[in-house]
Design an enzyme around this catalytic site. Structure first.
Site, PDB file in Angstrom:
ATOM      1  CG  ASP A  63      27.643  10.951  34.400  1.00 23.30           C
ATOM      2  OD1 ASP A  63      27.774  12.030  33.809  1.00 23.30           O
ATOM      3  OD2 ASP A  63      28.199   9.885  34.017  1.00 23.30           O
ATOM      4  CB  SER A 133      25.278  -1.601  19.387  1.00 20.05           C
ATOM      5  OG  SER A 133      25.580  -1.153  18.095  1.00 20.05           O
ATOM      6  CD  GLU A 135      28.823   0.160  14.501  1.00 19.69           C
ATOM      7  OE1 GLU A 135      30.051   0.275  14.545  1.00 19.69           O
ATOM      8  OE2 GLU A 135      28.178   0.154  13.443  1.00 19.69           O
ATOM      9  CE1 TYR A 156      27.992   2.934  21.380  1.00 17.67           C
ATOM     10  CE2 TYR A 156      28.079   1.578  19.401  1.00 17.67           C
ATOM     11  CZ  TYR A 156      27.362   2.132  20.439  1.00 17.67           C
ATOM     12  OH  TYR A 156      26.009   1.887  20.551  1.00 17.67           O
TER      13      TYR A 156
HETATM   14  P1  NAP Z   1      21.570   8.857  22.150  1.00 13.72           P
HETATM   15  O1  NAP Z   1      20.464   9.597  21.477  1.00 13.72           O
HETATM   16  O2  NAP Z   1      22.985   9.239  21.891  1.00 13.72           O
HETATM   17  O3  NAP Z   1      21.284   8.960  23.732  1.00 13.72           O
HETATM   18  C1  NAP Z   1      22.257   8.575  24.662  1.00 13.72           C
HETATM   19  C2  NAP Z   1      21.737   8.898  26.047  1.00 13.72           C
HETATM   20  O4  NAP Z   1      22.761   8.553  27.010  1.00 13.72           O
HETATM   21  C3  NAP Z   1      21.438  10.396  26.272  1.00 13.72           C
HETATM   22  O5  NAP Z   1      20.343  10.508  27.145  1.00 13.72           O
HETATM   23  C4  NAP Z   1      22.695  10.879  26.967  1.00 13.72           C
HETATM   24  O6  NAP Z   1      22.510  12.033  27.751  1.00 13.72           O
HETATM   25  C5  NAP Z   1      22.966   9.685  27.863  1.00 13.72           C
HETATM   26  N1  NAP Z   1      24.325   9.641  28.390  1.00 13.72           N
HETATM   27  C6  NAP Z   1      25.493   9.793  27.733  1.00 13.72           C
HETATM   28  N2  NAP Z   1      26.529   9.694  28.585  1.00 13.72           N
HETATM   29  C7  NAP Z   1      26.000   9.496  29.815  1.00 13.72           C
HETATM   30  C8  NAP Z   1      26.541   9.340  31.111  1.00 13.72           C
HETATM   31  N3  NAP Z   1      27.860   9.395  31.330  1.00 13.72           N
HETATM   32  N4  NAP Z   1      25.697   9.144  32.158  1.00 13.72           N
HETATM   33  C9  NAP Z   1      24.356   9.125  31.962  1.00 13.72           C
HETATM   34  N5  NAP Z   1      23.776   9.301  30.764  1.00 13.72           N
HETATM   35  C10 NAP Z   1      24.592   9.467  29.710  1.00 13.72           C
HETATM   36  O7  NAP Z   1      21.460   7.298  21.874  1.00 13.72           O
HETATM   37  P2  NAP Z   1      20.195   6.446  21.345  1.00 13.72           P
HETATM   38  O8  NAP Z   1      20.221   6.414  19.873  1.00 13.72           O
HETATM   39  O9  NAP Z   1      18.977   6.885  22.065  1.00 13.72           O
HETATM   40  O10 NAP Z   1      20.617   4.985  21.833  1.00 13.72           O
HETATM   41  C11 NAP Z   1      20.237   4.479  23.112  1.00 13.72           C
HETATM   42  C12 NAP Z   1      21.170   3.340  23.493  1.00 13.72           C
HETATM   43  O11 NAP Z   1      21.084   2.314  22.509  1.00 13.72           O
HETATM   44  C13 NAP Z   1      22.638   3.702  23.570  1.00 13.72           C
HETATM   45  O12 NAP Z   1      23.230   2.894  24.558  1.00 13.72           O
HETATM   46  C14 NAP Z   1      23.190   3.316  22.204  1.00 13.72           C
HETATM   47  O13 NAP Z   1      24.567   3.062  22.300  1.00 13.72           O
HETATM   48  C15 NAP Z   1      22.372   2.082  21.928  1.00 13.72           C
HETATM   49  N6  NAP Z   1      22.091   1.757  20.529  1.00 13.72           N
HETATM   50  C16 NAP Z   1      21.578   2.690  19.679  1.00 13.72           C
HETATM   51  C17 NAP Z   1      21.259   2.330  18.391  1.00 13.72           C
HETATM   52  C18 NAP Z   1      20.642   3.308  17.422  1.00 13.72           C
HETATM   53  O14 NAP Z   1      20.669   3.029  16.212  1.00 13.72           O
HETATM   54  N7  NAP Z   1      20.058   4.397  17.877  1.00 13.72           N
HETATM   55  C19 NAP Z   1      21.475   1.008  17.965  1.00 13.72           C
HETATM   56  C20 NAP Z   1      21.999   0.089  18.864  1.00 13.72           C
HETATM   57  C21 NAP Z   1      22.286   0.468  20.151  1.00 13.72           C
HETATM   58  P3  NAP Z   1      22.590  13.528  27.094  1.00 13.72           P
HETATM   59  O15 NAP Z   1      21.257  13.761  26.452  1.00 13.72           O
HETATM   60  O16 NAP Z   1      22.854  14.380  28.283  1.00 13.72           O
HETATM   61  O17 NAP Z   1      23.719  13.495  26.101  1.00 13.72           O
HETATM   62  O1  F7E Z   2      27.007   6.110  10.608  1.00 12.72           O
HETATM   63  C1  F7E Z   2      28.726   6.562   7.412  1.00 12.72           C
HETATM   64  C2  F7E Z   2      29.521   6.019   8.573  1.00 12.72           C
HETATM   65  O2  F7E Z   2      27.132   7.569  12.625  1.00 12.72           O
HETATM   66  C3  F7E Z   2      26.409   5.227   9.687  1.00 12.72           C
HETATM   67  C4  F7E Z   2      24.839   4.558  16.500  1.00 12.72           C
HETATM   68  O3  F7E Z   2      23.504   4.746  16.914  1.00 12.72           O
HETATM   69  O4  F7E Z   2      24.184   2.802  15.012  1.00 12.72           O
HETATM   70  C5  F7E Z   2      24.848   4.042  15.074  1.00 12.72           C
HETATM   71  O5  F7E Z   2      26.186   3.920  14.644  1.00 12.72           O
HETATM   72  C6  F7E Z   2      27.332   5.041   8.497  1.00 12.72           C
HETATM   73  C7  F7E Z   2      28.777   4.730   8.871  1.00 12.72           C
HETATM   74  O6  F7E Z   2      25.799   5.394  12.688  1.00 12.72           O
HETATM   75  C8  F7E Z   2      29.009  10.172   7.491  1.00 12.72           C
HETATM   76  O7  F7E Z   2      30.892   5.833   8.199  1.00 12.72           O
HETATM   77  C9  F7E Z   2      29.196   8.602   6.015  1.00 12.72           C
HETATM   78  O8  F7E Z   2      29.255   3.713   8.042  1.00 12.72           O
HETATM   79  O9  F7E Z   2      24.911   7.283  11.442  1.00 12.72           O
HETATM   80  P1  F7E Z   2      26.189   6.696  11.880  1.00 12.72           P
HETATM   81  P2  F7E Z   2      26.635   4.097  13.115  1.00 12.72           P
HETATM   82  O10 F7E Z   2      28.087   4.326  13.125  1.00 12.72           O
HETATM   83  O11 F7E Z   2      26.121   2.971  12.289  1.00 12.72           O
HETATM   84  C10 F7E Z   2      24.758   1.767  15.825  1.00 12.72           C
HETATM   85  C11 F7E Z   2      23.906   0.536  15.685  1.00 12.72           C
HETATM   86  C12 F7E Z   2      24.991   2.185  17.214  1.00 12.72           C
HETATM   87  O12 F7E Z   2      24.940   1.379  18.130  1.00 12.72           O
HETATM   88  C13 F7E Z   2      25.516   3.558  17.433  1.00 12.72           C
HETATM   89  O13 F7E Z   2      25.278   3.983  18.772  1.00 12.72           O
HETATM   90  O14 F7E Z   2      27.373   6.286   7.785  1.00 12.72           O
HETATM   91  N1  F7E Z   2      28.865   8.005   7.195  1.00 12.72           N
HETATM   92  N2  F7E Z   2      29.286   9.922   6.169  1.00 12.72           N
HETATM   93  C14 F7E Z   2      28.739   8.968   8.125  1.00 12.72           C
HETATM   94  N3  F7E Z   2      28.395   8.894   9.433  1.00 12.72           N
HETATM   95  C15 F7E Z   2      28.315  10.069  10.119  1.00 12.72           C
HETATM   96  N4  F7E Z   2      27.957  10.030  11.415  1.00 12.72           N
HETATM   97  N5  F7E Z   2      28.593  11.271   9.538  1.00 12.72           N
HETATM   98  C16 F7E Z   2      28.944  11.381   8.206  1.00 12.72           C
HETATM   99  O15 F7E Z   2      29.183  12.474   7.712  1.00 12.72           O
END
Ligand code: NAP
Ligand code: F7E
Length: 348
Positions: A63, A133, A135, A156
């Site tokens: 972790d 990210s 974000e 975040y």
């Molecule tokens: P995800 O599906 O939410 O996966 C997150 C991973 O982190 C899971 O394996 C989770 O484990 C693990 N984790 C959470 N808390 C932890 C802890 N305390 N110690 C060790 N492991 C932990 O996220 P993802 O979409 O694959 O994204 C991967 C990374 O890229 C993340 O850092 C995310 O913030 C970043 N990111 C994602 C996006 C996107 O659009 N997907 C875009 C930009 C950046 P569990 O399976 O046990 O929950």
């Molecule tokens: O929301 C709107 C919400 O939660 C996208 C993570 O992977 O990408 C992700 O973050 C948009 C937002 O992704 C709902 O308000 C409307 O504007 O799918 P999301 P996110 O917040 O963009 C970035 C790059 C990361 O790094 C993060 O880890 O959709 N929205 N209605 C909603 N979003 C959610 N979740 N649920 C709704 O019902």
């Protein structure tokens, strides 16, 4: 044989990255959190019993809140490359669990950097990828690239900014090979079910088959630059293969609103969403990120990276997958099982 260590291997990106690296001949080590239920579903296609011959994937309990445990894993795995993907990655949840999010996303990264720094002192210096990210750009006007200033809009995003700057500082202070990937949203059929794209495709598929009646969403006007996760993990790897470390934006350069995603998915699925989608204020965020649109010119020019899957292909891939899951659920319901996965629907 090269060795990689992935934190967050059980997540969407971790599973794609593990597959990608195994296919390249790497030995892959991943950190898995201890949970009361199995949490390795996304790894099932590549996981082999450790007693079998030819195992390339090794899982370790850990972790990122436990720095000592991470150091032990680093010693055991002896990686050439470390990918830090672990995160509490849900933006809305980070407003409810701000302190926890900071501990995992910001301080968790710092713990890993400290461990890598000490490990490098022993003459071994793995290259490291830090999962940044879009974000972090938050309220900064689009298009966003590596020169755009950060303006985070959630706990975040603030934590990801801290992690980014820790990584830059450790690169400059200690000469470590660390790259920040600033990745825009990327999705897939493996996307967590509470992110908006997967929430939409899963609900539309269930509505189509009569397993669900309504879909409750928040802000439909937010715009995101959505790509395919399978394409994005290649960019992570490419960053670590360069002669020197740097930071890169990874994006498609196309932006769509949540409403457009919903329109495209509903159209393909054959559902009239206006009859079944309602707004629920609980899904609005105290501060929203209105428009993300990435300019990935640097990644294109220096890494030779480009996205392959288009927006429409991504939506279709996710709808097709969730329709198949809904059909399986329908079969079970017909056989007398109670509705699956309904629990928790109200807080998603
Ligand atoms: P995800 O599906 O939410 O996966 C997150 C991973 O982190 C899971 O394996 C989770 O484990 C693990 N984790 C959470 N808390 C932890 C802890 N305390 N110690 C060790 N492991 C932990 O996220 P993802 O979409 O694959 O994204 C991967 C990374 O890229 C993340 O850092 C995310 O913030 C970043 N990111 C994602 C996006 C996107 O659009 N997907 C875009 C930009 C950046 P569990 O399976 O046990 O929950
Ligand atoms: O929301 C709107 C919400 O939660 C996208 C993570 O992977 O990408 C992700 O973050 C948009 C937002 O992704 C709902 O308000 C409307 O504007 O799918 P999301 P996110 O917040 O963009 C970035 C790059 C990361 O790094 C993060 O880890 O959709 N929205 N209605 C909603 N979003 C959610 N979740 N649920 C709704 O019902």
């Amino acid at each position: 044989m090269k060795r990689a260590l992935i934190t967050g291997i059980t997540g969407q990106d971790g599973s794609f990255l593990a597959e990608f690296l195994l296919a390249k001949g790497y030995q892959v080590h991943g950190i898995v959190r201890r949970a009361s239920t199995f949490n390795t579903e996304r790894l099932e296609a590549i996981y082999k019993d450790q007693h079998e011959a030819g195992v390339g994937l090794f899982l370790h309990y850990g972790d990122v809140s436990d720095g000592t445990g991470f150091r032990h894993i680093l010693e055991r795995a002896q990686p050439d490359e470390v990918y830090n993907l672990a995160a509490q990655s849900h933006v809305r949840v980070s407003f409810d669990q701000a302190e926890y999010t900071a501990d995992v996303v910001a301080t968790g990264t710092l713990r890993i950097l400290e461990a890598v720094r000490d490990y490098a002192r022993q003459g071994r210096s793995p290259r490291m990828y830090q999962a940044g990210s879009s974000e972090m750009f938050g309220a900064a006007p689009p298009p966003q690239n590596e020169s755009t200033r950060f303006y985070p809009r959630s706990p975040y995003a603030v934590s990801k900014c801290a992690a980014h700057w820790y990584a830059v500082n450790y690169r400059e202070a200690y000469g470590l090979f660390i790259c920040n990937g600033i990745l825009f949203n990327h999705e897939s059929p493996r996307r967590g079910e509470t992110f908006v794209t997967r929430k939409i495709t899963r609900a539309l598929a269930r509505i189509k088959l009569g397993l669900q009646k309504k879909l409750y969403l928040g802000n439909l006007e937010a715009r995101r630059d959505w790509g395919y996760a399978g394409d994005y993990v290649e960019a992570m790897w490419l960053m670590l293969q360069q002669p020197s470390p740097d930071d890169y934006v990874v994006a498609t350069g196309e932006s769509h609103s949540v409403r457009e995603f919903l329109d495209t998915a509903a159209d393909y699925c054959g559902v009239n969403w206006k009859n079944c989608v309602e707004t629920d204020p609980r899904y609005f965020r105290p501060t929203e990120v209105d428009v993300l649109l990435g300019d990935a010119s640097k990644a294109r020019e220096r890494l030779g990276w480009r996205p392959r899957v288009t927006f429409e292909e991504l939506v279709r891939m996710m709808v097709d997958h969730d329709l198949e899951l809904a059909r399986q659920e329908e079969t079970l319901v017909a056989a007398g099982h109670s509705l699956l996965r309904q629990g928790g629907a109200s807080y998603r």
